[in-house]
Design a protein around this motif. Structure first.
Motif, mmCIF file in Angstrom:
data_model
loop_
_atom_site.group_PDB
_atom_site.id
_atom_site.type_symbol
_atom_site.label_atom_id
_atom_site.label_comp_id
_atom_site.label_asym_id
_atom_site.label_seq_id
_atom_site.Cartn_x
_atom_site.Cartn_y
_atom_site.Cartn_z
ATOM 1 N N PRO A 1 0.822 -1.210 0.000
ATOM 2 C CA PRO A 1 0.000 0.000 0.000
ATOM 3 C C PRO A 1 0.858 1.263 0.000
ATOM 4 O O PRO A 1 2.050 1.218 0.277
ATOM 5 N N THR A 2 0.208 2.384 -0.299
ATOM 6 C CA THR A 2 0.857 3.675 -0.066
ATOM 7 C C THR A 2 0.175 4.311 1.146
ATOM 8 O O THR A 2 -0.995 4.028 1.426
ATOM 9 N N GLY A 3 0.900 5.148 1.853
ATOM 10 C CA GLY A 3 0.328 5.786 3.033
ATOM 11 C C GLY A 3 -0.344 7.095 2.647
ATOM 12 O O GLY A 3 0.096 7.787 1.742
ATOM 13 N N PHE A 4 -1.422 7.406 3.309
ATOM 14 C CA PHE A 4 -2.046 8.722 3.089
ATOM 15 C C PHE A 4 -2.725 9.165 4.382
ATOM 16 O O PHE A 4 -2.980 8.340 5.269
ATOM 17 N N ARG A 5 -2.985 10.442 4.472
ATOM 18 C CA ARG A 5 -3.626 10.965 5.689
ATOM 19 C C ARG A 5 -5.066 11.397 5.434
ATOM 20 O O ARG A 5 -5.935 11.211 6.270
ATOM 21 N N ASN A 6 -5.298 11.961 4.240
ATOM 22 C CA ASN A 6 -6.631 12.485 3.951
ATOM 23 C C ASN A 6 -7.171 11.872 2.660
ATOM 24 O O ASN A 6 -6.451 11.816 1.670
ATOM 25 N N ALA A 7 -8.401 11.424 2.696
ATOM 26 C CA ALA A 7 -8.968 10.845 1.477
ATOM 27 C C ALA A 7 -10.484 10.886 1.532
ATOM 28 O O ALA A 7 -11.080 10.997 2.608
ATOM 29 N N ILE A 8 -11.077 10.824 0.365
ATOM 30 C CA ILE A 8 -12.535 10.663 0.318
ATOM 31 C C ILE A 8 -12.872 9.438 -0.516
ATOM 32 O O ILE A 8 -12.333 9.242 -1.600
ATOM 33 N N PHE A 9 -13.705 8.585 0.056
ATOM 34 C CA PHE A 9 -14.199 7.413 -0.674
ATOM 35 C C PHE A 9 -15.649 7.691 -1.039
ATOM 36 O O PHE A 9 -16.464 8.006 -0.175
ATOM 37 N N THR A 10 -15.962 7.546 -2.313
ATOM 38 C CA THR A 10 -17.361 7.686 -2.734
ATOM 39 C C THR A 10 -17.895 6.306 -3.107
ATOM 40 O O THR A 10 -17.124 5.363 -3.258
ATOM 41 N N GLY A 11 -19.213 6.245 -3.253
ATOM 42 C CA GLY A 11 -19.811 4.963 -3.656
ATOM 43 C C GLY A 11 -19.840 3.946 -2.542
ATOM 44 O O GLY A 11 -19.865 2.739 -2.788
ATOM 45 N N VAL A 12 -19.839 4.434 -1.306
ATOM 46 C CA VAL A 12 -19.906 3.506 -0.174
ATOM 47 C C VAL A 12 -21.374 3.144 0.075
ATOM 48 O O VAL A 12 -22.239 4.022 0.076
ATOM 49 N N THR A 13 -21.666 1.872 0.240
ATOM 50 C CA THR A 13 -23.057 1.454 0.462
ATOM 51 C C THR A 13 -23.303 0.938 1.880
ATOM 52 O O THR A 13 -24.435 0.846 2.324
ATOM 53 N N ARG A 14 -22.237 0.550 2.557
ATOM 54 C CA ARG A 14 -22.403 0.060 3.932
ATOM 55 C C ARG A 14 -21.308 0.640 4.811
ATOM 56 O O ARG A 14 -20.138 0.641 4.432
ATOM 57 N N ALA A 15 -21.717 1.091 5.982
ATOM 58 C CA ALA A 15 -20.741 1.443 7.002
ATOM 59 C C ALA A 15 -21.159 0.724 8.273
ATOM 60 O O ALA A 15 -22.253 0.949 8.799
ATOM 61 N N TYR A 16 -20.332 -0.213 8.722
ATOM 62 C CA TYR A 16 -20.584 -0.909 9.976
ATOM 63 C C TYR A 16 -19.442 -0.555 10.922
ATOM 64 O O TYR A 16 -18.371 -1.162 10.888
ATOM 65 N N LEU A 17 -19.670 0.478 11.710
ATOM 66 C CA LEU A 17 -18.604 0.943 12.593
ATOM 67 C C LEU A 17 -19.010 0.599 14.017
ATOM 68 O O LEU A 17 -19.263 -0.551 14.314
ATOM 69 N N SER A 18 -19.055 1.590 14.888
ATOM 70 C CA SER A 18 -19.479 1.230 16.247
ATOM 71 C C SER A 18 -20.962 0.850 16.207
ATOM 72 O O SER A 18 -21.624 1.012 15.186
ATOM 73 N N ASP A 19 -21.460 0.358 17.335
ATOM 74 C CA ASP A 19 -22.824 -0.146 17.334
ATOM 75 C C ASP A 19 -23.847 0.903 16.911
ATOM 76 O O ASP A 19 -24.872 0.573 16.334
ATOM 77 N N ASP A 20 -23.560 2.177 17.189
ATOM 78 C CA ASP A 20 -24.545 3.197 16.775
ATOM 79 C C ASP A 20 -24.157 3.860 15.459
ATOM 80 O O ASP A 20 -24.742 4.852 15.084
ATOM 81 N N VAL B 1 -24.173 2.648 12.060
ATOM 82 C CA VAL B 1 -24.456 1.683 11.009
ATOM 83 C C VAL B 1 -25.212 2.417 9.913
ATOM 84 O O VAL B 1 -26.251 3.034 10.170
ATOM 85 N N TYR B 2 -24.648 2.449 8.741
ATOM 86 C CA TYR B 2 -25.291 3.138 7.619
ATOM 87 C C TYR B 2 -25.400 2.174 6.451
ATOM 88 O O TYR B 2 -24.426 1.519 6.097
ATOM 89 N N GLU B 3 -26.581 2.104 5.892
ATOM 90 C CA GLU B 3 -26.769 1.244 4.729
ATOM 91 C C GLU B 3 -27.525 2.040 3.688
ATOM 92 O O GLU B 3 -28.557 2.642 3.997
ATOM 93 N N SER B 4 -26.998 2.107 2.482
ATOM 94 C CA SER B 4 -27.709 2.785 1.409
ATOM 95 C C SER B 4 -27.185 2.293 0.075
ATOM 96 O O SER B 4 -25.996 2.415 -0.208
ATOM 97 N N ASP B 5 -28.081 1.714 -0.710
ATOM 98 C CA ASP B 5 -27.623 1.200 -2.002
ATOM 99 C C ASP B 5 -27.308 2.334 -2.976
ATOM 100 O O ASP B 5 -26.666 2.125 -3.992
ATOM 101 N N GLU B 6 -27.757 3.556 -2.638
ATOM 102 C CA GLU B 6 -27.456 4.730 -3.464
ATOM 103 C C GLU B 6 -25.966 5.042 -3.437
ATOM 104 O O GLU B 6 -25.396 5.516 -4.399
#
Ligand SMILES: *[C@@H]1O[C@H](CO)[C@@H](O)[C@H](O)[C@H]1NC(C)=O
Ligand SMILES: *[C@@H]1O[C@H](CO)[C@@H](O)[C@H](O)[C@H]1NC(C)=O
Ligand SMILES: *[C@@H]1O[C@H](CO)[C@@H](O)[C@H](O)[C@H]1NC(C)=O
Ligand SMILES: *[C@@H]1O[C@H](CO)[C@@H](O)[C@H](O)[C@H]1NC(C)=O
Ligand SMILES: *[C@@H]1O[C@H](CO)[C@@H](O)[C@H](O)[C@H]1NC(C)=O
Length: 950
Positions: free
Chosen positions: A554-573, A575-580
């Protein structure tokens, strides 16, 4: 010499017993012979003269003591010696030689069929590039142990009345999986000393040893393996010897329940005519470890090469003597030979190998081993069919190319099991792809029980994940091994004339968790009442060539934006789901925003790396628990290891050593945190306090390298205690230690002592983590817990000891009790093979059992996690979660499955720490991380930079 009749034996009459036959051509008569014996001798002589009379060809100088019958048999043997086996044909047979009369035809209707070869007219180059391979909709007719027809719309009315119909309902159908490196039957499970017939370790060179003489048809593993769709295995002797002996190709059908008449190894032979023979050799570490000591060969690889060359020399000499004999017999007539054909069982197999009648398979990891063996092939002129454990072959295609015979050997591989010994320290999960690109053949094998062959197909699936084209990966456990075994016209494809070994799958065979719905061997369905998992019918995977675009580092980076994310399962509160699809912004190596993120994007825009994902996922990173990472670099090398200690209780933090290859790999595959304990006696055992650390830290001096110095208090009470004491003494000893800790009011002098940590266990501040597999062991642990608790109970307090179980192969049998006592289980591994006596009551999953341990534990409400049984599994935790998710009949959610490999270990062992917050430890994938064609795109690991794979 047989003297039982009281008469001098033929040879004794003929001369003094120890002479060579040649010197006994003119026997001297004894004058003191009895009349009777003289008469008998005369009669014999008369008989021989008569025989000669009839055999007019026999010249006067022929040796009268040689049996003409045997000489003729020897001459027939000459033909066999000089014959070159051909691959047995498939097409044109009326029935399979394995067919048992009375078997019914079977029509498998409406299947999605992988034929196993590209459509007619595809050029070799196109085929290699993956063109022309397709799934077809068809019915498959099985009759007389053969595949009779593969086409759509086979009318039942045209078939015999007793035809069995199986409705595949559109599911995927392949030929049976072929595992060309297995020890099933000779290394039976559960392991018992009395059943171990893997290695004939009486000597380093045992070409005469034959695996078939040790195959026990009752090895449970033969059935378990079949439940993974494996119908055929090459059963090799082990790799303890340089020349281990002869191997046999078997099918996994045993006795009446499997449609056979016999319970015998002979009946299991895949080719009853034994057209080809197989043998096993092994280079490298094993032989010198087993035999080498001062004064005893082989001590080094040099000694091994001598062992090989000396053996080949003996076999070559025998062959020469035989060829000379055969030539002379042809020349002068066999009846005129003065000796029998020279034969030696010791060198027979190796001689046959030099004659090209035996497919030689060589266990060889390293470049020097490969090069030496390739040299031997040229010196003694024999071919090698495949190098096994061929971890370094991907580095030296040109050496393989020099192998005698003009056909470079295939590489029989594990997908990603490495680092377990020095010769496995150099290896790559991308080896399959690299070999394939170099025009070579990777095949995937289990080395059962090293890997559970039930899941050998998953090795091929992971090879696909690591960039090997889909068709080559599936071929790597079907048509490619079939061809390498000389059985390519009979096995490995779904075509008319091939053996009727068929599997209908519940999902794409290269998908995570794929399991058979039914398996046929020689046309006979193998499971009477199979459990079938509920899976949606989604059709074949679309092979994704972009998996072949490998980003190794990998290469290292500090700042980035990811688009096209459909699921985020992070801490218990969180949780984001969107097929958009939504965005995730990483700012200074932390998750700054999930969602629309306009402000964050503006703020950080100056040096914001933009990554557009298709079906992106962001999840918590994984935790590697209960392995030896951080305490070991190469499993079998003591100098790289913290060391075992079954006696002294110690703290893992005192032995922690970071910056290893294993940890580097762990980090790349999303395992950013680990909890490891000192080993009691080898991998998957624990004794002392575990340490929680960050896998990407280079040394223990790094800031935040350690997030918890003493996580839990570990003891091992599984079979390994039997190396030290009895189960009863070990459990009793633990009870006693806990009681002392509970009742001793003297101040603790050493806060880092065992007594101090046990006091914390008593006080409920630390978790007592016990490594146990058997249900009885778990029951005893639960009893000790409640015994101590009731002893400590006063009128006002009811203390609770926090207990955890690691291992847990049989924990499903105690699921209810574990749940009631709030005891968590770290299954290590997720799917136990039941390799040992204390693990034997495992659930192996569909189609044999209704679920596995994880299903029963979760259903009962037990907090469950997945541990690292072996450290190489760091690459596969996402898939472990995927198996739990996909094979749960909908009972486990995506989030719950991810928790199994991330947060649950922390909860079970009491290591929930603020530093572990989801914002810094995360994985970004393209595709759901449970899927075989997902790819890790970024890993956040609590460091200053995030690892980015683009
Ligand atoms: C084959 O199976 C699929 C999926 O179950 C189904 O939609 C289709 O109607 C079946 N076709 C036939 C001919 O039975
Ligand atoms: C292997 O040998 C063949 C024939 O000599 C040659 O064409 C090919 O390029 C060689 N491949 C490698 C990888 O050396
Ligand atoms: C293959 O994977 C890439 C990256 O994940 C994705 O963009 C592409 O759509 C996939 N192609 C197919 C055929 O699924
Ligand atoms: C954006 O910039 C403002 C002003 O400099 C700052 O207060 C805020 O914390 C920044 N937001 C993020 C997400 O970095
Ligand atoms: C399998 O187990 C599940 C969960 O324990 C149960 O609900 C189901 O009825 C079982 N299925 C069969 C076929 O026994």
């Amino acid at each position: 010499m047989d003297d039982k009749l009281g008469l001098p034996s033929y040879e004794a009459v003929a001369g003094s017993g120890t002479d060579t036959r040649r010197s006994r051509q003119r026997p001297r008569r004894s004058v003191r012979r009895s009349r009777a014996i003289r008469l008998l001798a005369l009669a014999c002589l008369g008989f021989i003269v008569l025989a000669q009379w009839y055999q007019l060809l026999r010249a006067d100088n022929a040796d009268p003591r040689l049996s003409l019958e045997k000489l003729n048999a020897d001459l027939a043997t000459c033909k066999k010696l000089q014959s070159k086996p051909k691959n047995p044909i498939g097409a044109g047979r009326d029935k399979n030689a394995r067919y048992i009369d009375g078997g019914k035809p079977t029509l498998i209707k409406n299947a999605t069929v992988w034929v196993g070869e590209p459509v007619k007219g595809t050029s070799d180059a196109d085929a290699r590039a993956g063109k022309g391979w397709e799934w077809i909709q068809a019915d498959v007719l099985l009759e007389h142990g053969l595949i009779k027809e593969v086409k759509s719309g086979i009318a039942l009315s045209s078939l015999p009345d007793d035809t069995v119909v199986f409705d595949a309902a559109g599911r995927q159908l392949t030929t049976g999986v072929i595992d060309m490196h297995s020890h099933a039957g000779v290394d039976s499970l559960p392991e018992l000393v009395g059943n171990d017939d893997t290695n004939e370790m009486s000597a380093d060179v045992t070409p005469w040893a034959r695996s078939i003489d040790g195959i026990t048809p009752f090895d449970k593993q033969i059935q378990t393996i079949k439940s993974g769709g494996v119908t055929t295995s090459l059963i090799l002797p082990g790799s303890g010897n340089n020349i281990g002996g002869e191997a046999y190709l078997i099918k996994h059908a045993v006795g009446k329940p499997d449609g056979r008449q016999e319970v015998s190894a002979t009946d299991m032979l895949a080719d009853p005519d034994r057209n080809w023979r197989y043998m096993k050799m092994a280079c490298g570490e094993n032989a010198k470890r087993v035999y080498g000591r001062v004064g005893r060969r082989p001590y080094s690889r040099m000694g091994e090469s001598y062992e090989f060359r000396h053996a080949f020399e003996q076999a070559r000499d025998l062959n020469q003597k035989q060829d000379d004999w055969c030539a002379k017999a042809e020349d002068v007539g066999v009846e005129n030979m003065d000796e029998y054909l020279p034969q030696e069982i010791f060198w027979e197999t190796l001689g046959a190998a030099l004659r090209g009648q035996v497919h030689v398979n060589v266990h060889c990891y390293t470049v020097p081993d490969l090069e030496a063996m390739v040299d031997h092939t040229n010196e003694f002129e024999f071919a090698v069919r495949a190098f096994h454990h061929a971890h370094q072959t991907y580095l030296v295609p040109e050496i393989l190319n020099r192998t005698w015979g003009g056909r470079p050997p295939a590489s029989a591989l594990f997908a990603d099991n490495m680092y377990y010994k020095a010769e496995a320290y150099i290896g790559s999960e991308f080896a399959g792809k690299i070999l394939y690109d170099a025009g070579l053949t990777p095949v995937y094998v289990s080395d059962n029980p090293v890997l559970n062959a039930q899941h050998v197909l998953f090795e091929a699936a992971k090879a696909y994940h690591y960039g090997l084209p889909y068709h080559a990966a599936l071929s790597g456990v079907t048509s490619a091994p079939a061809e390498l075994l000389g059985m390519g016209e009979r096995l490995g494809k779904v075509k008319a004339g091939f053996d009727a070994d068929i599997v209908v799958w519940d999902s794409d065979p290269l998908s995570v968790g794929a399991a058979p719905v039914q398996v046929w061997i020689d046309g006979t369905a193998q499971f009477e009442d199979p459990f079938e998992l509920e899976k949606p019918l989604v059709g074949p995977l679309v092979p994704n060539e972009s998996l072949g675009e490998i980003v190794e580092e990998p290469t290292g980076f500090r700042n980035a934006i990811f688009t096209g994310v459909t699921r985020a399962y992070l801490s218990d509160d969180e949780v984001y789901e969107s097929d958009e699809g939504f965005s995730v912004v990483i700012f200074e190596a932390e998750i700054a925003c999930v969602g629309v993120c306009r402000f964050e994007i503006e703020n950080a825009s100056s040096n914001l790396k933009k990554v557009d994902l298709k079906n992106g996922w962001i999840t918590r990173s994984f935790t590697g628990v209960a392995g030896t990472i951080g305490l070991n670099d190469i499993d079998a090398e003591t100098s790289t290891d913290n060391g075992d200690n079954p006696v002294v209780f110690s703290r893992a933090v005192d032995g922690l050593a970071l910056g290893s290859k294993k940890l580097h790999v762990a980090h790349k595959y999303g395992v950013t945190k680990a909890i490891s304990a000192p080993t009691f006696s080898g991998g998957n055992t624990h004794h002392g306090t575990s340490v929680g650390f960050i896998t990407s830290a280079e040394t223990t001096l790094d800031k935040d390298a350690i997030f918890a110095s003493d996580v839990a208090v570990h003891y091992t009470l599984d079979l390994n205690v039997r190396g030290v004491t009895s189960y009863s003494a070990a459990f009793g000893g633990l009870r006693q230690k806990l009681l002392v800790a509970a009742t001793n009011d003297a101040p603790i002098v050493d806060p880092f002592s065992e007594a101090a940590y046990l006091k914390k266990v008593i006080d409920g501040e630390k978790v007592l983590a016990l490594t146990i597999h058997s249900v009885e062991g778990i029951a005893t642990a639960l009893r000790i817990k409640s015994e101590i608790e009731s002893l400590l109970k006063t009128s006002t307090t009811s203390p609770r000891i926090k207990l955890a179980i690691i291992g847990g192969a049989e924990s499903h049998l105690a699921a209810k009790e574990l749940a009631e006592a709030s005891v968590g289980v770290i299954l290590s591994p997720l799917q136990s093979t039941g390799a040992r006596w204390d693990q034997r009551r495992v659930l192996t999953g569909a189609p044999l059992t209704n679920g596995t341990a994880v299903d029963i534990l979760l259903e009962a409400g037990v907090l469950t996690a997945v541990g690292l049984e072996e450290d190489w599994q760091v690459r596969d935790l996402g898939f472990a979660a995927g198996i739990a998710y996909k094979n749960s009949n909908g009972q486990v959610s995506e989030k719950q499955a991810l928790d199994l490999v991330s947060i649950n270990a922390h909860k079970i062992l009491g290591a929930e720490l603020p530093a572990m917050e989801a914002k810094k430890h995360f994985i970004v994938t393209e595709g759901c991380p449970f899927e075989i064609d997902s790819r890790i795109k970024a890993v956040g690991s609590g460091r200053d930079e995030v690892a980015l794979f683009v």
